[in-house]
Enzyme design. Structure first.
Site, short mmCIF file in Angstrom:
data_model
loop_
_atom_site.label_atom_id
_atom_site.label_comp_id
_atom_site.label_asym_id
_atom_site.label_seq_id
_atom_site.Cartn_x
_atom_site.Cartn_y
_atom_site.Cartn_z
CE LYS A 246 -5.95 1.64 2.46
NZ LYS A 246 -5.78 0.86 3.88
CD GLU B 131 -3.32 -0.77 2.13
OE1 GLU B 131 -3.79 -0.18 2.51
OE2 GLU B 131 -1.97 -1.56 3.59
#
Length: 138
Positions: free
Chosen positions: A99, A22
């Site tokens: 997200k 990420e």
């Protein structure tokens, strides 16, 4: 009186998350912001300085998403809320950080956090402080 300015779907790429991929690869984050204001002065004067400039606010939201990474979207939401509350006319804010590409192993549409924060300085508090100062000086 409370009025609301809303920004919906502000999107930017950030490198937030607890996993190395990420941080390295980044992903899109989507933010919704509601700002409580008293729009009376702005509507009476037709003066942008009396309200929250939503163009500037949108740029601030993107800057917060794009700046240094954090592990949690909760932390990102706090940073965005703090930026919103720097505006003099902002009384409170509700910030939702989405997200949609979160690393979840089951099918899902979205993951989000919504927080609500209020300004430490309230217009009523400022007026009360001024009247207290006047009484002390009398």
């Amino acid at each position: 009186m409370r009025d609301t300015i809303r920004l919906v779907g502000v999107r930017a790429r950030g490198h937030h998350g607890v996993f190395d991929h990420e941080r390295a690869d980044g992903q899109d984050f989507v933010v919704d912001v509601a700002v409580e204001v008293d729009a009376t002065a702005a509507s009476d004067s037709d003066d942008l300085a009396e309200t929250v400039h939503y163009g500037v606010l949108a740029e601030q939201v993107v800057a917060e998403i794009e700046r240094d990474p954090v592990d949690l979207i909760e932390t990102l939401a706090e940073r965005i809320a703090a930026a919103v509350l720097t505006h003099r006319a902002a009384l409170a804010t509700e910030v939702t950080v989405h997200k949609p590409q979160a690393p979840i192993t089951v099918p899902f549409t979205d993951v989000s956090i919504t927080i609500r924060r209020e300004s430490a300085v309230r217009p009523d508090d400022a007026a009360a402080g001024e009247s207290d100062q006047l009484e002390e000086g009398a």
